[in-house]
Motif scaffolding. Structure first.
Motif, short mmCIF file in Angstrom:
data_model
loop_
_atom_site.label_atom_id
_atom_site.label_comp_id
_atom_site.label_asym_id
_atom_site.label_seq_id
_atom_site.Cartn_x
_atom_site.Cartn_y
_atom_site.Cartn_z
N GLU A 23 3.98 -9.58 -2.13
CA GLU A 23 4.26 -8.36 -2.90
C GLU A 23 2.97 -7.75 -3.44
O GLU A 23 2.76 -6.54 -3.38
CB GLU A 23 5.25 -8.64 -4.03
N ARG A 24 2.08 -8.58 -3.94
CA ARG A 24 0.79 -8.09 -4.45
C ARG A 24 -0.02 -7.47 -3.32
O ARG A 24 -0.60 -6.39 -3.47
CB ARG A 24 0.02 -9.24 -5.10
N ALA A 25 -0.05 -8.12 -2.16
CA ALA A 25 -0.79 -7.59 -1.01
C ALA A 25 -0.18 -6.28 -0.53
O ALA A 25 -0.91 -5.33 -0.21
CB ALA A 25 -0.82 -8.62 0.11
N LEU A 26 1.15 -6.22 -0.47
CA LEU A 26 1.80 -4.98 -0.06
C LEU A 26 1.46 -3.84 -1.01
O LEU A 26 1.15 -2.73 -0.57
CB LEU A 26 3.32 -5.16 0.00
N ASN A 27 1.48 -4.10 -2.31
CA ASN A 27 1.12 -3.07 -3.29
C ASN A 27 -0.31 -2.59 -3.08
O ASN A 27 -0.59 -1.39 -3.12
CB ASN A 27 1.31 -3.59 -4.72
N PHE A 28 -1.23 -3.54 -2.85
CA PHE A 28 -2.64 -3.19 -2.63
C PHE A 28 -2.80 -2.28 -1.42
O PHE A 28 -3.41 -1.21 -1.49
CB PHE A 28 -3.48 -4.46 -2.46
N TYR A 29 -2.24 -2.68 -0.28
CA TYR A 29 -2.43 -1.92 0.96
C TYR A 29 -1.60 -0.64 1.01
O TYR A 29 -2.04 0.34 1.61
CB TYR A 29 -2.23 -2.81 2.19
N GLU A 30 -0.44 -0.62 0.39
CA GLU A 30 0.31 0.64 0.29
C GLU A 30 -0.49 1.67 -0.49
O GLU A 30 -0.56 2.84 -0.11
CB GLU A 30 1.66 0.43 -0.39
N GLY B 279 -1.35 -6.74 10.09
CA GLY B 279 -0.32 -7.60 9.54
C GLY B 279 -0.78 -8.32 8.28
O GLY B 279 -1.97 -8.57 8.09
N LEU B 280 0.17 -8.65 7.44
CA LEU B 280 -0.05 -9.47 6.26
C LEU B 280 0.83 -10.71 6.43
O LEU B 280 2.05 -10.59 6.59
CB LEU B 280 0.34 -8.71 4.99
#
Length: 115
Positions: free
Chosen positions: A16-23, A48-49
């Motif tokens: 979730e943290r990585a998705l927030n960063f890359y979004e 990909g993450l």
């Protein structure tokens, strides 16, 4: 034989943290959003993450593989770097501006723009 490189994945501790960063960084939602493997589609390339801990895989972080993101201008490059931790300062190298930052998961990412 013809080769194509169409994807790359980054190991992440917290999806979730990585998705927030890359979004926020790419200013777009992921193509695929999943607890284990999420994907961003960027100009025909799939970034990909991978939540490696959920699959009980080991991983050692480092800077031996350096994804490089190109943006269209120095102005945009500076906007993207604002507030990020730099591990290589903005430097002119031949015909490009180059910098390296650390993402939310500790991965080193290069960002470039033409001079």
């Amino acid at each position: 034989m013809k080769y194509n490189l169409r994807s790359l994945y980054l190991c992440v501790d917290e999806m979730e943290r990585a998705l927030n960063f890359y979004e926020d960084f790419f200013e777009m939602p992921p193509l695929i959003k999943d607890d284990i493997y999420s994907v961003f589609a960027i100009g025909g390339f799939r970034l990909g993450l991978f939540a490696y801990k959920m699959m009980r895989e080991e991983h050692t972080y480092g800077s031996n593989c350096l994804p490089s993101i190109e943006v269209e201008s120095l102005e945009l490059l500076n906007q993207k770097l604002a507030g990020l931790e730099l591990c290589f300062p903005l430097t002119k190298i031949k015909d490009n501006w180059v910098a390296e930052f650390v993402d939310s998961e500790g991965n080193h990412i290069e960002i470039t723009a033409p001079v």
